[in-house]
Structure formats: structure tokens, C-alpha cells
Design a protein around this motif. Sequence first.
Motif, mmCIF file in Angstrom:
data_model
loop_
_atom_site.group_PDB
_atom_site.id
_atom_site.type_symbol
_atom_site.label_atom_id
_atom_site.label_comp_id
_atom_site.label_asym_id
_atom_site.label_seq_id
_atom_site.Cartn_x
_atom_site.Cartn_y
_atom_site.Cartn_z
ATOM 1 N N VAL A 24 121.333 56.001 33.489
ATOM 2 C CA VAL A 24 122.425 56.003 32.339
ATOM 3 C C VAL A 24 123.624 56.499 32.833
ATOM 4 O O VAL A 24 124.544 55.869 32.574
ATOM 5 C CB VAL A 24 121.920 56.962 31.294
ATOM 6 N N ARG A 25 123.548 57.507 33.591
ATOM 7 C CA ARG A 25 124.946 58.044 34.171
ATOM 8 C C ARG A 25 125.621 57.134 35.132
ATOM 9 O O ARG A 25 126.774 57.239 35.202
ATOM 10 C CB ARG A 25 124.507 59.558 34.743
ATOM 11 N N ARG A 26 124.770 56.459 35.869
ATOM 12 C CA ARG A 26 125.526 55.548 36.934
ATOM 13 C C ARG A 26 125.656 54.149 36.511
ATOM 14 O O ARG A 26 126.576 53.496 37.017
ATOM 15 C CB ARG A 26 124.759 55.504 38.122
ATOM 16 N N LEU A 27 125.141 53.697 35.564
ATOM 17 C CA LEU A 27 125.228 52.354 35.238
ATOM 18 C C LEU A 27 125.829 52.259 33.833
ATOM 19 O O LEU A 27 126.830 51.238 33.521
ATOM 20 C CB LEU A 27 123.798 51.635 34.807
ATOM 21 N N CYS A 28 125.832 53.201 32.738
ATOM 22 C CA CYS A 28 126.247 52.984 31.413
ATOM 23 C C CYS A 28 127.872 52.897 31.546
ATOM 24 O O CYS A 28 128.652 52.085 30.801
ATOM 25 C CB CYS A 28 125.871 54.228 30.329
ATOM 26 N N PRO A 29 128.854 53.818 32.375
ATOM 27 C CA PRO A 29 130.199 53.759 32.185
ATOM 28 C C PRO A 29 130.312 52.323 32.823
ATOM 29 O O PRO A 29 131.514 51.892 32.436
ATOM 30 C CB PRO A 29 130.555 54.773 33.153
ATOM 31 N N VAL A 30 129.676 51.682 33.647
ATOM 32 C CA VAL A 30 130.047 50.329 34.273
ATOM 33 C C VAL A 30 129.836 49.313 33.164
ATOM 34 O O VAL A 30 130.603 48.534 32.836
ATOM 35 C CB VAL A 30 129.205 50.065 35.409
ATOM 36 N N LEU A 31 128.851 49.370 32.574
ATOM 37 C CA LEU A 31 128.261 48.448 31.477
ATOM 38 C C LEU A 31 129.385 48.656 30.361
ATOM 39 O O LEU A 31 129.765 47.568 29.736
ATOM 40 C CB LEU A 31 127.030 48.827 30.975
ATOM 41 N N ALA A 32 129.748 49.803 30.051
ATOM 42 C CA ALA A 32 130.725 49.959 28.914
ATOM 43 C C ALA A 32 132.098 49.437 29.195
ATOM 44 O O ALA A 32 132.630 48.609 28.551
ATOM 45 C CB ALA A 32 130.901 51.395 28.650
ATOM 46 N N ASN A 33 132.548 49.490 30.318
ATOM 47 C CA ASN A 33 133.821 48.973 30.617
ATOM 48 C C ASN A 33 133.767 47.370 30.567
ATOM 49 O O ASN A 33 134.537 46.564 30.339
ATOM 50 C CB ASN A 33 134.383 49.464 31.913
ATOM 51 N N GLU B 29 122.051 49.428 42.808
ATOM 52 C CA GLU B 29 122.959 48.260 43.248
ATOM 53 C C GLU B 29 122.617 46.997 42.904
ATOM 54 O O GLU B 29 123.044 46.031 42.645
ATOM 55 C CB GLU B 29 123.034 48.719 44.704
ATOM 56 N N LYS B 30 121.205 47.076 42.653
ATOM 57 C CA LYS B 30 120.405 45.745 42.168
ATOM 58 C C LYS B 30 121.131 45.368 40.924
ATOM 59 O O LYS B 30 121.083 44.332 40.771
ATOM 60 C CB LYS B 30 118.932 45.799 42.505
ATOM 61 N N MET B 31 120.791 46.401 39.953
ATOM 62 C CA MET B 31 121.249 46.129 38.585
ATOM 63 C C MET B 31 122.516 45.602 38.604
ATOM 64 O O MET B 31 123.133 44.935 37.718
ATOM 65 C CB MET B 31 121.072 47.401 37.808
ATOM 66 N N LYS B 32 123.598 46.295 39.493
ATOM 67 C CA LYS B 32 124.816 45.930 39.443
ATOM 68 C C LYS B 32 125.184 44.211 39.842
ATOM 69 O O LYS B 32 125.896 43.442 39.359
ATOM 70 C CB LYS B 32 125.853 46.889 40.246
ATOM 71 N N SER B 33 124.212 44.043 40.801
ATOM 72 C CA SER B 33 124.489 42.601 41.128
ATOM 73 C C SER B 33 123.615 41.740 40.309
ATOM 74 O O SER B 33 124.496 40.482 39.940
ATOM 75 C CB SER B 33 123.610 42.605 42.677
ATOM 76 N N LEU B 34 122.875 42.128 39.568
ATOM 77 C CA LEU B 34 122.496 41.243 38.132
ATOM 78 C C LEU B 34 123.499 41.141 37.184
ATOM 79 O O LEU B 34 123.916 39.932 36.658
ATOM 80 C CB LEU B 34 121.229 41.862 37.618
ATOM 81 N N ILE B 35 124.097 42.245 37.007
ATOM 82 C CA ILE B 35 125.384 42.122 35.794
ATOM 83 C C ILE B 35 126.398 41.338 36.434
ATOM 84 O O ILE B 35 127.049 40.614 35.532
ATOM 85 C CB ILE B 35 125.969 43.616 35.660
ATOM 86 N N PHE B 36 127.250 41.338 37.611
ATOM 87 C CA PHE B 36 128.226 40.869 37.926
ATOM 88 C C PHE B 36 128.137 39.381 38.692
ATOM 89 O O PHE B 36 129.058 39.137 38.712
ATOM 90 C CB PHE B 36 128.998 41.625 38.801
ATOM 91 N N VAL B 37 126.936 38.958 38.807
ATOM 92 C CA VAL B 37 126.608 37.609 39.170
ATOM 93 C C VAL B 37 126.675 36.715 37.866
ATOM 94 O O VAL B 37 125.854 36.875 37.170
ATOM 95 C CB VAL B 37 125.319 37.595 40.151
ATOM 96 N N GLY B 38 127.379 35.776 37.855
ATOM 97 C CA GLY B 38 127.660 34.921 36.773
ATOM 98 C C GLY B 38 126.549 33.754 36.786
ATOM 99 O O GLY B 38 125.784 33.743 37.772
ATOM 100 N N LYS B 39 126.591 33.093 35.651
ATOM 101 C CA LYS B 39 125.584 32.078 35.541
ATOM 102 C C LYS B 39 124.051 32.487 35.635
ATOM 103 O O LYS B 39 123.359 31.775 36.237
ATOM 104 C CB LYS B 39 125.838 30.846 36.336
ATOM 105 N N LYS B 40 123.797 33.779 35.250
ATOM 106 C CA LYS B 40 122.314 34.208 35.029
ATOM 107 C C LYS B 40 122.114 34.515 33.751
ATOM 108 O O LYS B 40 122.723 35.335 33.086
ATOM 109 C CB LYS B 40 122.361 35.312 35.856
#
Length: 758
Positions: A280-289, A218-229
Motif C-alpha cells: 500500500v505504501r509503495r504502490l498506492c501513491p503511484v496509483l493515485a497519481n 516493480e512487476k506491478m508497476k510494469s503491469l500498470i504502465f504497459v498499455g493495451k493490457k
Amino acid sequence: MEGVVQIIRDPVRNLLGDNDKLLRELKNDKLLEEYLNSNRENGHNSSDILSREQELSKELHELSRLRSIPGLVLEIETNLELQEFENCYQSLKTLRKKLYENEFILNKSFGLQQSVSRFVDGLHVKFVHQVHEVCKAFWKVQDDSIALHKRIKWGKDDVEIEYSAFIESVATLFFPEGLVDSKHWIIDDMLLADLQENVRATLKSIFNDHIHLDVIVEKMKSLIFVGKKEIAFSDDKDFLILKGVYIGNEETTAGTLSNFESILLFLDHTSPPGAKSVLVRRLCPVLANDLLKVIKKNASGVFGPQESSVKKKALRVNCLLEKLLNSQEDMSKAIASEIERLLTSEELYVHLQLEKIFQEQLQELRMLFEDENKNLVRVEPKLVTYQTGSSRNSMAADGMTNKNLKDDETEDWGWEADDGWDDQIDVSVEGDNVSRISKKSRNTEKTDDLGAVEDNADTEGVEDGWDDAWNVDFDVEDERKSMKSVETKSSFKVTSLSKKYMASIRVFSQRWKEKCGGSFDEPYYRYKLNVLQTAYMGMCIPYFGDDWCQLSRDLSYIHSADRSFSRLYELALNYLDFNIRTREKICDTYVSQQLEEFEQNESNPSWDTTITELLPFIHNEVIGPFSQLNNGVAQECITKFLKFLYQNCIAGKILTWNIISEKNSENLSEFISLIFAKTEVTILPHSKEMSELREKFSFIGTFLPLHLKDIMELFYHGDFYLFTTDEIIQWIVLLFAETPLRRNAIDDIREIRNVELE
């Protein structure tokens, strides 16, 4: 507890270790001597003494089996202090086994049993909680960073614990099935419910946060989707750090790709394989999309005639993504392959640009509906041409056939059937010149057209006596008028939304063609245009709400102004057809209720359903609204509805009866006459189909109350020319009982019709 064990253990060991001392103590034992003297006085023999001795020896042997328990307890405590968690796990498991084997001894004393259970269950709690604390020490999650300690020092002696080995050991020992199992001995062997629930909750927290890594994901997802970082990754001897730092300016495509690269590098360097696999299983599909969306959204910055640094970085990020996906055998690599194809294909650049134009146009369409004020403007449509009695829809005056509004062949009453009756009222003049005559209806004051008449000078002045014999009016001029195409030009009001929509689509078309240049793909453009038309229709329906009539007028105007909106035209026809079918179902319900009333109470039926429900509904919801459409559309829709009402709803249901009584024949005649009178549409020109439809329906109401003789008289005079032979017979069978007179009438009908066919 340990002190109690020590107090018991030392004297027992001293006593049992010296046999001579044990014998001396027994001889000097006053209680034993008194007991022996008492036995002698009471006549007890030596066998009783030996038996008692055996019992005491057995009990002593059983108690000696508990000597290993204090040693196991001490071993567990020592392993916990030394951070030897696997040894502690095995010692605790052995202790549980020993207690299970000696359960019968502990059960002899309830107090002892409770004391031992609480003490050992407490060891479970202490062990699991200490494992949890060590797990939490490896990950440090803060507002803008994630740090993984590869190794830590723990306890008073600063014992070094490596993350990879420790977390794999925890997963193997506590979660062998890959989940929190309540049947696992560490939970199931506990006896006290409160402590057992404590252990279960702690293990669940360990699994979710440190095996399944929920918090980290969840923390990594927040880093990915919060802009201006700006996300940075660093790897040293003891730490893996992923840190996000806010930047003042807008994100660039290159910066976004760098953030993806940092996250993927963090995943790639994570160990052990179990933790890496989870991430990898939980984050890579999100990152790929998300990576695919970034590339498509910023196509102009990524693609170009020459390979740019941004494109190279995107390829590098995708290679890293593909490497991680390949590390998991059962994971899909489709998105990574699509990204690679996207980055290496030159043709896709144009398509991405077109997709961007399409998405912008879709957003612009949504903005058109933000204004809730439907301003009406009067427009003058083009000349609308339609042929009387044809099934051609004149909604857009483009000559397209309205398949949606066309009735199925199964609904046809056989009005076009070649049953020989047409020949009876056809007059042949001078060989090839054929004229259709019009016959005055018994039920209306109008003269309805029966066909086309060719204007031929040779037919004028012919006096062969047939006109007088058939008592018909022969009006060539009226027949010529009925065959001409009727041109109508009526202004009507449309909302300003329709004009805004057409202007918006024109801009879209221009931008699309400019972007395509010489490689314009007509099918692809038509596909996207159809999607926009479908989207517009989907937005219009909730926007107009109950004002479906205004929406239909808008759609009619749009298509008449621009014939390229063929998809919108098709959707408009479907929308009209839906409104017709909805009203047909409601009318069908009302008619069924009224006919049921006739069957149940034929002597004095209630007419409330017809007077208060059916007729107002037809006037307010059918004829009124549909008459507001363009003339051609209104005529087509109303004709379709009345055909359903007359044919399926009323006549069709009556024909399913077993018999029509004399009283009900009067009720039905009155009902049909009432419906006929109240469904007259005077504001629209009547087509041949409408005229024949109403004449046939009205004639049913005329012959229903008549006697068989009168009906046959009408038949002999040709009044049933709109009915097939089977229809006439079916009505006669319903109206009259089986008699020789009815059989003769049916035979006459068949004989006359068969002769005409021949």
C-alpha cells in the motif's frame, strides 16, 4: 563431526558411569603404576599426587560441560527437517551461547576451535538458505502475472506452511529493526568471514524481495504502465492471482479503471498486515497519481450532464483507494480527496476541458520550434511615438513605462537637481513667459537643447541686452522641434516564427472562449495565456541562441501587433535589461583594468585594454546590435548603457580615487576624449537626455588637465551648469592639493550657488 562426537561420547559415558570399574582400571593401569613408582623414587609425596588429581578432575569437569553441544546440534538438524524454523532459530542461538560460555576450553586447541567454528557457521548458512527457499516458494512472478500462494507444502513430509504466519515470523526474528542489521547475532556471532558474508547477502535478498517486496512492486508497476493490457484479479482458497493479458484494440477509459480496480483488490486481499502495508505504501501513491491523470485526460468520457457508468466505476475505484490509504495512519489522503472532489463537482468538468486545450496548445508551441530554419520576412510596424529625453519605452508604442530600463535614483548624477544654476541661464520675459536658452558647448560643435521654449508673440522683438551679455543663441523654432514627439516608421525583418506564434495563440483563444461559453473566466484565461507566453519565451532563448537581437525584434513586432501579450512584453524588457547589464559588467571590467594601469604606470601607461578590448566591444556588442532595434528601443537601451559607462564606470570610479596627479589628469582627459569620440551614435536621433549626458562627460575631459584658475573661470562663465555643487567641489579636491587658493575657490563656489538657490 557427528561421528567424532559419537566416538568420544560413548566410551566416556561407560567409564564415568561405573565407579568400581573405574577404580579397577586405575589399579591395573601399568602407566599409572610406573608413574607412582617413579614418584616414590624421586621423593614425591602424596600431596603432589593429590594436586595432580585435582588438576585432572578439574579438566575432566570442564570437558564434561561440552556434553550438551552434540545434543543441541542434533536438535537443530531435527528442527530443520521438520520445518520448525522458530525452534531451529532458538536452538542455534542457544548453541552459540554455549560455545561462548566455553570459549576458554575451545581456545586450548586451535584445531578444535577451527573445526567447531566452521561446523557451527555452516549451520547458520544452512538455516538461512532454507528460510530463503521457503520465502521464494510463496510468490510466483512471471512475465504477465503475479501469484501469491497463501499456503504451501514443504519438505519430504509435505509440511504445510502458511504465508501470513511464516513471513511475520521471519520479519520478527531476522529484521526486528526493519532492516538488515550486521550486528544481529545471526551474522555477528559467526567467525569465518566468507560464510558470514554469505549469510549477510542471503538475509539482504530475503529482506528486499520478500519483506520489502521490491520484485513484486516493480512487476506491478510494469503491469500498470504497459498499455493495451487487461488486468484480471482472482481470489480462491489458496491463491491470489493478478494477470495481465494483451488486448488488440486501444485501451478505453473503462478498461483502464478496471485495471486499477484489479490491482487495488489484489492489495486489499494481501495478508499479512506487514506485506499489505508495504504494498500500500509503495504502490498506492503511484496509483493515485496515475488515476488522477487518467480522469483528467479522459474528462469527456468520465464527466457529463448525467452520471455515466464510467464515472460510477471511477468513484468505486477511488473508494477502494481511499480505504487502503486509510488503513495506514500516516499516509496522505490528499489525492484521493482531490479525485473525489473532481468526480463530484460539476464545475470542474469545464476546467478539465480547458486544461486539455491548454496542454494541446503547449504541445503545438513546442512543434513550432522543430523547424530550425529561421525564415525572415520584412514587416512594417505601426507608428512608434516617443518623447525626446523621456524614460518612456517605445518598444511597442503603447505608452507603457519601461520600469526595467529606467535607472535607479541612486545612479542619478543630479542632473535634474535644483541647484540654482538653471535660474542663472533662464530668461524671464513678460512675467509668465519663460524661455530656456541653449548655450554652445566648449567641447562640441553642436548646439544642445536645454529646455522647452513657448512660442509667444509677445517675446519676439524684446531687446533687453541679456542675449548679448550671455552670448547665447535664442532659437525658438529649434526648441519647438525638440519638444515635439518624433514619429518614426522603419521596416525591419522578423522570423516567420513570430507570425506562426500569433496565429497559434489566436486559435487557442478562440477554442478557449467557445468551450467556456457564457461562463468565461477572464482572470483564469489571462493566467493561462501568461503561462503560454512565458513558455514561448523560454523556448525562444535557446532557439535563437546568440542572435538575441533578432529575438528582441520578434518580440517587439509581436507586442506591437497584439497588445494582449503583456506578459511577453514584460519578459522582453527583462531580456533586454539582462543583455544590457551583461555588457555593462564586461565594460566595467575593461575600464577598471585601464584605470588601474593609469594608477600603476602614469608616466607611460599602456592603452591596449582600451584600444583592443573596450572600444571594439562597445562598437560590436553594444552600439552595433542595439542600433538594429526599433528606434525608440535602440535609443532607450543605448542611452541607458552610455549613462552607466560615463557615470558609473568611468566618472564614478575616478571619483573614488584619493588624488589625481598632474600626469594622470592628462591621461584621464585623453581617455575620456577617446571614449567620447568612439561612442557617438549617428544613426539615431539624439534626445535631450543623451545630449546632456554626452556634453557633461565630454566637459569632464576638458577641465581635468586645466589649472584651478582656468576651471574657476569656466565656473564663473556658467560652464558647470550640468554639475551639482558637491560634484564640482569633489573634482577640485581630487585635482588640487589643500591650499588657501583651493579653499577660496571652494568657498566661492558654495557662495555663488547658495545665492542662486536663495
